[in-house]
Design a protein around this motif. Structure first.
Motif, short mmCIF file in Angstrom:
data_model
loop_
_atom_site.label_atom_id
_atom_site.label_comp_id
_atom_site.label_asym_id
_atom_site.label_seq_id
_atom_site.Cartn_x
_atom_site.Cartn_y
_atom_site.Cartn_z
N HIS A 197 0.82 -1.21 0.00
CA HIS A 197 0.00 0.00 0.00
C HIS A 197 0.85 1.26 0.00
O HIS A 197 0.38 2.33 0.41
N ILE A 231 -4.45 5.25 1.36
CA ILE A 231 -5.25 5.39 2.58
C ILE A 231 -6.47 4.47 2.49
O ILE A 231 -7.13 4.44 1.44
N PRO A 232 -6.77 3.70 3.53
CA PRO A 232 -7.96 2.83 3.48
C PRO A 232 -9.24 3.66 3.42
O PRO A 232 -9.24 4.83 3.80
N PRO A 233 -10.35 3.04 2.93
CA PRO A 233 -10.48 1.63 2.55
C PRO A 233 -9.82 1.32 1.22
O PRO A 233 -9.90 2.10 0.27
N TYR A 234 -9.15 0.15 1.15
CA TYR A 234 -8.42 -0.23 -0.05
C TYR A 234 -9.31 -0.90 -1.09
O TYR A 234 -9.03 -0.86 -2.28
N LYS A 235 -10.38 -1.55 -0.63
CA LYS A 235 -11.26 -2.25 -1.56
C LYS A 235 -12.44 -1.36 -1.94
O LYS A 235 -12.98 -0.62 -1.12
N LYS A 236 -12.83 -1.46 -3.22
CA LYS A 236 -13.95 -0.67 -3.71
C LYS A 236 -15.27 -1.22 -3.20
O LYS A 236 -15.49 -2.43 -3.18
N ARG A 244 -15.55 8.81 1.85
CA ARG A 244 -14.26 8.26 2.24
C ARG A 244 -13.22 9.38 2.32
O ARG A 244 -13.47 10.50 1.85
N SER A 247 -7.76 9.13 -1.51
CA SER A 247 -7.21 7.79 -1.71
C SER A 247 -5.76 7.65 -1.28
O SER A 247 -5.30 6.54 -1.02
N ASN A 248 -5.01 8.78 -1.21
CA ASN A 248 -3.59 8.64 -0.95
C ASN A 248 -3.02 9.88 -0.27
O ASN A 248 -3.58 10.98 -0.36
#
Length: 288
Positions: A197, A231-236, A244, A247-248
């Motif tokens: 990650h 940055i989590p959540p990693y799964k869609k 959310r 993402s990063n």
């Protein structure tokens, strides 16, 4: 300006016609800028809060937007203290012959640029990928009482490069070069070590000397490091509306930077060096 808005709405309407599955992401991040070019204080510091939205309209159409607000501002322009538009961009991605990945984007980009942009990526094999990018942009800026779009200084930019992937060590080498948004030329070499990650990389740049009547750089070369932490959540999620964080988290240090040379705009509010800008199944694209 009014005609441009009507044109954008028409394009969005056509893109959404007949779409069944759509999804909206609402997210928020923060952006830290600092520089040690001011003699009155050790650093100029600005922390922007950056709420954004992505509307996935189906068939690889996406409308993205972002706002900026300087929660902390020491030394930068006062117009950053007000809520302002950072980006509004409509994009379409296409795949040809299974390995030709193209993405077209139009709208307001980062670095106060607006115009059109095209990306192309093609994997040659499991370890080599070639890519190119071309854009035609102009400048725009927003203050408390005015939004101005320049109309006479359209600037073409084009960058071409290649990536090499070393699978046993999840390591990637990149080389690219071309003409950048300030009409300057340069070449860049990068090496990244990719973890599950997180990506950590070093880069070196060689470019033209920056010269203005009251500012001049004595260096043709610069370099530093970049860190991209997802940055989590990693799964869609399959939810229609997702809330959310951004993402990063992205950190860049550039030694001997003149703040002018080899600058690029972003067409995606969450663009970074780890995620490719097309859905190519190669390198880090295999992590999806």
């Amino acid at each position: 300006m009014r005609k441009g808005v009507l044109w954008l709405l028409m394009v969005v309407g056509v893109a959404c016609h007949g779409q069944e599955k759509t999804q909206v992401d609402l997210f928020c991040g923060a952006d830290l800028s600092y520089s040690d070019t001011n003699f009155e204080r050790l650093y100029n510091v600005m922390i922007n809060v950056t709420p954004g939205v992505k509307w996935y309209m189906g068939h690889d159409w996406m409308l993205a937007g972002q706002l900026n607000y300087a929660a902390v501002n020491y030394g930068y322009a006062e117009r950053n203290n007000y809520l302002r538009v950072g980006m509004v961009a409509l994009s379409k991605e296409m795949t040809f012959a299974a390995d030709q990945h193209v993405k077209f984007t139009g709208g307001l980009f980062s670095r106060e640029r607006y115009g059109v942009d095209a990306r192309w990526m093609m994997p040659i094999n499991s370890w080599l990928l070639v890519q190119a990018r071309a854009g035609l942009t102009n400048t725009w800026w927003m203050s408390t009482d005015e939004t101005r779009f320049e109309g006479k200084k359209w600037t073409p930019n084009a960058i071409i490069g290649a990536n090499v992937w070393i699978d046993p060590w999840a390591t990637e080498f990149r080389v690219s070069g071309g003409r950048y948004i300030n009409k300057d030329y340069g070449i860049e070499g990068e090496v990244y070590c990719h973890f599950k990650h997180c990506s950590v990389g070093l880069f070196a740049q060689y470019h033209e000397l920056y010269y203005e009547p009251y500012a001049r750089s004595n260096y043709r070369y610069s370099g530093g490091f970049r860190v991209v932490m997802m940055i989590p959540p990693y799964k869609k999620s399959e939810k229609k509306v997702r809330i959310r964080p951004a993402s990063n988290f992205r950190l860049t240090y550039n030694a001997q930077s003149d703040g002018y040379s080899m600058k690029k705009y972003h067409t995606d509010p969450e663009e970074n060096e780890r995620d490719y800008q097309t859905k190519v199944l190669w390198g880090t694209g295999l992590y999806r």
